[in-house]
Design a protein around this motif. Sequence first.
Motif, PDB file in Angstrom:
ATOM      1  N   UNK A 190       0.861  -1.182   0.000  1.00 27.70           N
ATOM      2  CA  UNK A 190       0.000   0.000   0.000  1.00 27.70           C
ATOM      3  C   UNK A 190       0.894   1.228   0.000  1.00 27.70           C
ATOM      4  N   UNK A 191       0.289   2.367  -0.263  1.00 33.15           N
ATOM      5  CA  UNK A 191       1.049   3.620  -0.277  1.00 33.15           C
ATOM      6  C   UNK A 191       0.203   4.718   0.332  1.00 33.15           C
ATOM      7  N   UNK A 192       0.896   5.735   0.825  1.00 38.60           N
ATOM      8  CA  UNK A 192       0.223   6.892   1.418  1.00 38.60           C
ATOM      9  C   UNK A 192       1.070   8.119   1.159  1.00 38.60           C
ATOM     10  N   UNK A 193       0.394   9.249   1.089  1.00 36.49           N
ATOM     11  CA  UNK A 193       1.076  10.523   0.835  1.00 36.49           C
ATOM     12  C   UNK A 193       1.134  11.304   2.142  1.00 36.49           C
ATOM     13  N   UNK A 194       2.362  11.506   2.653  1.00 38.61           N
ATOM     14  CA  UNK A 194       2.568  12.294   3.865  1.00 38.61           C
ATOM     15  C   UNK A 194       3.323  13.563   3.502  1.00 38.61           C
ATOM     16  N   UNK A 195       2.572  14.651   3.373  1.00 38.24           N
ATOM     17  CA  UNK A 195       3.199  15.928   3.085  1.00 38.24           C
ATOM     18  C   UNK A 195       3.981  15.930   1.785  1.00 38.24           C
TER      19      UNK A 195
END
Length: 422
Positions: A294-299
């Motif tokens: 999975x992936x996520x966008x942090x800033x």
Amino acid sequence: MPGVLMDRRIATSRWRKLRRWLPFGVAGLGICVAAAAFELVPASGSLSVSAEEITSASAEDAPFQDYLPVRATVAPLRTVFVGAVEGGTVARVSVLDGASVKAGDMLATLSNPQLRLDVTSRGAAIAGQLGQVSAQRLSLQQNLTAQDNAIAEANYNLLKAERDLDIRRHLHEQGFESDASVKSFEDETRYYTVRVSTLRQARLRDKAVSERQAAEIDQTTTRLKSNLDEVESSLDALVLRAPVDGRLTDFLLQPGQSLKQGDQIGQIDSEGAYRLDADIDEFYLGRVAEGEHASADFGGTDVTLTVSRVKPQVSNGQFRSELVFVGQPPVGLRRGESVEIRITLGQTHPALVLPAGPWLEGSGGSFVFVLDASGHHAVRRAIVSGRRNPEQVEIISGLSAGERVVTSSYGRFQNFSHLLVN
């Protein structure tokens, strides 16, 4: 000629001709009217809708991206619950909720006079049992010592008897001692020889028994000392301490508060080590598995995660998955923070797709309304849908590329098979 009758043509009037064909004309007109009426009357199971009420889109061959967007919540990677080993009244609270603690740090102190009295009484009883066991060990040792003394004394007497017998034999050879005198010394030597042998054999037998008894005494002593340690540690349990390093949460103790044995008083969350908890629609229960990425966008920074655990229990139409960071988690994460993530369910591949929309909720992906070329008539058609993401739905069968489908809500259309679009 006069008197002769002759046939003559009687002219047929136009009205009479028209009247002859009139029934056929009326019948033809009736047929036309009936046909027009058939076209204008809606078929059974039809619903008239306004063109402004619906939206449509065409099925097309396009790359299908197999992913699932979900909202996840930041949670500590490890949580250790803190409970009261012994009951009592809170006498003092040493830290506040939310404090950072180290393993062994004092959290609170309890008061329990009855427990102290019980510990004293039980400790005295165990100490008395330890005294009895020590006396048994001393008795075994004294018995072995007495046997060793008896063997030593018998050995001494045997040596003395052998020395006296040797002297008497020399004197007998010189004629100074009689046979009877020498025989008495021989008997004494023989007696002590047998006595030493008997004592040694008894010593071996008693030693084996004593060793078994000593082992049992050692086990009893160890058990009693362990019991004594547990009894004494009961008082130590009145001091509540942090079992691990971390952040103390849900710690709401107040002086004077009464606690029962086993009551939970808080928890310690790991600091700097986090996971993400995601509640996912049960539709994807068979597709989300451990190890998926999975992936996520942090800033603005793309962070990679892995599904570490899938809980199969379904609650309110959802199941929970836990995801861990590949590498170090981003700085500044806080427990309870919400994060948008995308779980990759498969590779991107070409497929026949429709845009996802309100139609999917109404039909469940099992049927669609297909518009004809004019856009004024839509017919309900069964389809087989496959994987889906927020933008696309994979169509396995029932549609062809280029066919136009109603994609707005099917809430009003559930009981109809035709839509007449005005």
